[in-house]
Design an enzyme around this catalytic site. Structure first.
Site, PDB file in Angstrom:
ATOM      1  N   SER A 238       0.838  -1.196   0.000  1.00  0.00           N
ATOM      2  CA  SER A 238       0.000   0.000   0.000  1.00  0.00           C
ATOM      3  C   SER A 238       0.870   1.241   0.000  1.00  0.00           C
ATOM      4  O   SER A 238       1.997   1.221   0.508  1.00  0.00           O
ATOM      5  CB  SER A 238      -0.897   0.009   1.247  1.00  0.00           C
TER       6      SER A 238
ATOM      7  N   TYR B 172      -2.558  -0.322  10.502  1.00  0.00           N
ATOM      8  CA  TYR B 172      -2.538  -0.668   9.077  1.00  0.00           C
ATOM      9  C   TYR B 172      -1.244  -0.202   8.417  1.00  0.00           C
ATOM     10  O   TYR B 172      -0.577  -0.969   7.710  1.00  0.00           O
ATOM     11  CB  TYR B 172      -3.747  -0.027   8.389  1.00  0.00           C
TER      12      TYR B 172
END
Length: 386
Positions: free
Chosen positions: A263, A276
């Site tokens: 990501s 995250y």
């Protein structure tokens, strides 16, 4: 025929002898070709055996793809039935060697083979995609299947997995797609999932580690359970599937490809998403470490970093979408517009865009790349790698 005594099984001896046995088969096939060829015979074809018989175990067939291997097996079963039928009334006798050669190397057959299209770029390649029933995972499977790969869809969502498998098998053929339920946080489940892939397709060439989740919470509201869930799936899960892939690649001795779907948040911090972002950063560094470990054996490891892939992505359903919209004080439509406008290119990012970058790393187009990162985020200066 693989020498094996089912009454006294010695698998290690079988494995040790197979390379020499296959080499001897190739020599025998070349001798057969040399004995029978004519002045105008086509060049010798693939000298490897297609059918392998293992007493007490069964039959294995190997070919350019799953469909051809399956059809070869069906032909051989029919040959067995012919032999059995002939033996009930007399003695089965095969064709004379020269006649068999003349059929195999028939000039009209060669002309037909010469007109066949060139193999697709991933023909004969076997890929396992974790999170394969989700938006990015399924788009990736489609991209790899379009290039001729066989794909194992691995996912924890049984309903979504069945639907994805039916859809892709309908589009590309049942021979090219297999589903397997895998919880990437469970060591035994990962080992079993890879074993399933090997049984179905004979090995592995490409791992796309894509299984994921997303969470959003201010640090003081981030529970230990939420922190551990991110680490279990996005860090430990990537470790477990990579370790199993490396074991297979090293046993096969033909290299391999690992592509991590990480990501933008692994490079650029984001508010209210510490668990995250940290887990995604761990993924990226794990990929760097594995690129170092695998390079000597032609095992390449690369990373694709998406950002703001709202459409078709399961991680944007439910709480994550609500939390991110709340963080930026907007709704779903406003969030998509905000992400588009904050990008340098002012463009939305879709699962198919991520799949294209994954295909690049999985194919020979990137044969000289390892330890690299492609950001597919429509441009974000914070996540520039240099």
């Amino acid at each position: 025929v693989i020498e094996f005594d089912p009454a006294n099984p010695d698998i290690d001896a079988v494995v040790a002898n197979i390379p020499e046995d296959i080499a001897a088969y190739r020599v025998d096939y070349q001798a057969y070709y040399d004995r029978c060829k004519h002045d105008n015979s086509p060049a010798v074809r693939d000298p490897n055996a297609v059918v392998y018989l293992m007493p007490g175990v069964g039959m294995f067939t190997f070919a350019k793809d799953k469909a051809t291997a399956r059809i070869s097996g069906e032909f051989y079963v029919n040959a067995i039935n012919v032999m059995r039928g002939a033996s009930t009334v007399s003695t089965y006798v095969g064709l004379p060697e020269q006649e068999a050669f003349d059929i195999e190397y028939w000039l009209l057959e060669e002309a037909k083979l010469a007109r066949m299209p060139k193999p697709k770029s991933l023909a004969g390649q076997i890929a396992l995609v974790t999170g394969g029933a989700g938006g990015i995972g399924k788009a990736t499977a489609v991209r790899l299947l379009r290039e001729g790969a066989c794909v194992v869809l691995a996912d924890i969502d049984e309903t979504a997995l069945a639907a994805a498998n039916d859809e892709l098998a309908g589009a590309f053929g049942k021979d090219f797609v297999r589903p397997v339920i895998v919880n990437v946080t469970k060591e035994e489940a990962v080992i079993a999932g890879f074993a399933h892939a090997v049984v179905e397709f004979g090995g592995l060439d490409i791992l796309v580690s894509n299984a994921g989740l997303a969470s959003s919470a201010p640090i003081e509201e981030t529970t230990l359970e939420l922190w551990n869930k991110n680490m279990d799936i996005l860090s430990t899960g990537y470790f477990l599937v990579s370790r199993e892939a490396f074991r297979l690649f090293r046993a096969q001795k033909i290299g391999g490809n690992v592509v991590f779907v990480a990501s933008k948040n692994g490079l650029a911090a984001s508010p209210n998403a510490s668990a995250y972002c940290t887990a995604k950063a761990a993924e990226i560094h794990l990929a760097r470490c594995l690129a170092l470990e695998g390079a000597g054996e032609q095992i390449r490891v690369n990373v694709v970093n998406p950002d703001a892939v709202l459409r078709g992505s399961k991680i944007w359903a439910g709480e994550w979408l609500e939390q991110r919209a709340s963080t930026y004080k907007t709704d779903k439509d406003g969030l998509e517009e905000m992400y588009r406008e904050r990008s340098l290119l002012k463009r939305s990012v879709f699962p198919e865009d991520i799949a294209e970058a994954i295909y690049f790393f999985a194919s020979d187009a990137s044969a000289k790349s390892t330890g690299n990162i492609i950001n597919v985020d429509a441009g974000n200066a914070q996540s520039f790698t240099r």
